[in-house]
Design a protein around this motif. Structure first.
Motif, PDB file in Angstrom:
ATOM      1  N   HIS A  52      -2.496  -3.054  -3.514  1.00 49.53           N
ATOM      2  CA  HIS A  52      -3.842  -2.945  -2.966  1.00 49.53           C
ATOM      3  C   HIS A  52      -4.894  -2.935  -4.085  1.00 49.53           C
ATOM      4  O   HIS A  52      -5.956  -3.518  -3.956  1.00 49.53           O
ATOM      5  CB  HIS A  52      -3.924  -1.656  -2.129  1.00 49.53           C
ATOM      6  CG  HIS A  52      -5.192  -1.513  -1.350  1.00 49.53           C
ATOM      7  ND1 HIS A  52      -5.494  -0.376  -0.649  1.00 49.53           N
ATOM      8  CD2 HIS A  52      -6.245  -2.357  -1.175  1.00 49.53           C
ATOM      9  CE1 HIS A  52      -6.675  -0.530  -0.072  1.00 49.53           C
ATOM     10  NE2 HIS A  52      -7.146  -1.717  -0.372  1.00 49.53           N
TER      11      HIS A  52
ATOM     12  N   HIS B 180       0.835  -1.204   0.000  1.00 57.87           N
ATOM     13  CA  HIS B 180       0.000   0.000   0.000  1.00 57.87           C
ATOM     14  C   HIS B 180       0.870   1.254   0.000  1.00 57.87           C
ATOM     15  O   HIS B 180       2.040   1.200   0.355  1.00 57.87           O
ATOM     16  CB  HIS B 180      -0.853   0.061   1.274  1.00 57.87           C
ATOM     17  CG  HIS B 180      -1.843  -1.040   1.420  1.00 57.87           C
ATOM     18  ND1 HIS B 180      -3.200  -0.840   1.344  1.00 57.87           N
ATOM     19  CD2 HIS B 180      -1.673  -2.368   1.668  1.00 57.87           C
ATOM     20  CE1 HIS B 180      -3.834  -1.988   1.533  1.00 57.87           C
ATOM     21  NE2 HIS B 180      -2.934  -2.928   1.733  1.00 57.87           N
ATOM     22  N   TYR B 181       0.266   2.378  -0.349  1.00 63.02           N
ATOM     23  CA  TYR B 181       0.886   3.691  -0.100  1.00 63.02           C
ATOM     24  C   TYR B 181      -0.034   4.484   0.812  1.00 63.02           C
ATOM     25  O   TYR B 181      -1.091   3.982   1.233  1.00 63.02           O
ATOM     26  CB  TYR B 181       1.203   4.418  -1.395  1.00 63.02           C
ATOM     27  CG  TYR B 181       0.053   5.036  -2.169  1.00 63.02           C
ATOM     28  CD1 TYR B 181      -1.290   4.752  -1.893  1.00 63.02           C
ATOM     29  CD2 TYR B 181       0.316   5.946  -3.192  1.00 63.02           C
ATOM     30  CE1 TYR B 181      -2.306   5.337  -2.625  1.00 63.02           C
ATOM     31  CE2 TYR B 181      -0.698   6.535  -3.922  1.00 63.02           C
ATOM     32  CZ  TYR B 181      -2.011   6.222  -3.639  1.00 63.02           C
ATOM     33  OH  TYR B 181      -3.010   6.806  -4.351  1.00 63.02           O
TER      34      TYR B 181
ATOM     35  N   CYS C  41      -4.450   2.882  -4.881  1.00 59.69           N
ATOM     36  CA  CYS C  41      -3.344   2.417  -4.038  1.00 59.69           C
ATOM     37  C   CYS C  41      -2.690   1.179  -4.675  1.00 59.69           C
ATOM     38  O   CYS C  41      -3.417   0.313  -5.152  1.00 59.69           O
ATOM     39  CB  CYS C  41      -3.904   2.084  -2.650  1.00 59.69           C
ATOM     40  SG  CYS C  41      -2.685   1.511  -1.468  1.00 59.69           S
TER      41      CYS C  41
END
Ligand SMILES: [Zn+2]
Length: 275
Positions: free
Chosen positions: A140, A37-38, A148
């Protein structure tokens, strides 16, 4: 996995992960994917401890639960424990039981820099050892409707950048070493029996497990410390002699545990070690 930064380093009273999480521990037998994820923030705060504290406050105050990631990796390549292995993630709707979750603290849609890539590879490799199988690396957006983890990281995922490279600390044992042969040591396993088998002081061993002349339907499971995981490494049936390979973490005493469901002889051959 020793996280570079255990969560005590960044947590604050009233907002600890434990106080706001009721998920069960990660069950490696169920985990199939590592999800990256970010944050979607334009710029990650270089003070990672403060950044995580702020994010955790926001999660607890707005969503009523802890940050959903297992581990964060910052731009210095440090791994920061969030849920660690004590709690399953709450970051990937529908697949929280079957995923291990990494938050990459890049700026907006940037790719991960070199030290972040190294750190994520280490986490992936460790997670695969825990699970005893190859876990798929996904973003994600592969498991949910989201942008994401941003295009930079996503391109790295599809380019296999996070695949662990040849591990310099991994040694192939050629020819393989027979660490155990129940026909010569202790005799055939009884149904439901677990034996401790010494394989030397390594982090993990790549073993070939063979059931010889099984007396019934069943399976062999091998593991390191703790309770037996809910996985089978070799499945056999009456009269069969059959083998399969697996990475098995080694307990601190240099042993692995081997369980057999039915009566059978068991061979354990060590093919590689990681230390
Ligand atoms: Zn995400």
């Amino acid at each position: 996995m020793m996280f570079d930064m255990p969560r005590e380093v960044w947590e604050e009273p009233g907002y600890t992960v434990a106080e706001h999480t009721n998920s069960r521990p990660v069950n490696w037998a169920l985990v199939r994917q590592v999800v990256i994820h970010y944050t979607a923030d334009k710029r990650a705060n270089p003070d990672t401890a403060q950044y995580l504290r702020n994010m955790q406050r926001s999660y607890v105050n707005n969503r009523g639960y802890s940050l959903g990631y297992n581990v964060a990796v910052d731009q210095q390549g440090l791994s920061w424990e969030i849920r660690g292995v004590d709690y399953r993630p709450a970051a990937n709707v529908e697949v929280n039981n079957t995923t291990y979750t990494i938050l990459a603290l890049v700026n907006w849609q940037d790719a991960c820099n070199g030290v972040m890539v190294d750190s994520i590879r280490d986490i992936v490799q460790w997670a695969r050892q825990q699970a005893g199988r190859r876990l798929e690396i996904v973003g994600h957006r592969d498991v949910g409707s989201t942008r994401c983890p941003g295009d930079g990281i996503y391109n790295q995922i599809t380019g296999n950048v996070f695949e662990p490279t040849e591990d310099l600390d991994m040694r192939i044992i050629n020819p393989p070493v027979r660490a155990y042969d129940s026909r010569k040591q202790q005799g055939r396993f009884k149904p439901g029996e677990t034996r401790k088998i010494h394989v030397g002081r390594n982090d993990a061993v790549f073993v070939n497990l063979t059931a010889v002349d099984a007396q019934g339907w069943g399976f062999i499971t091998a593991w390191g410390d703790g309770p037996m995981p809910d996985v089978s490494n070799v499945n056999y049936n009456v009269g069969m002699t059959i083998a399969n390979s697996a990475w098995v973490p080694v307990a601190a005493d240099g042993c692995i545990n081997v369980f057999s469901h039915a009566a059978t002889d068991v061979l354990v051959d060590v093919q590689a070690v990681a230390s």
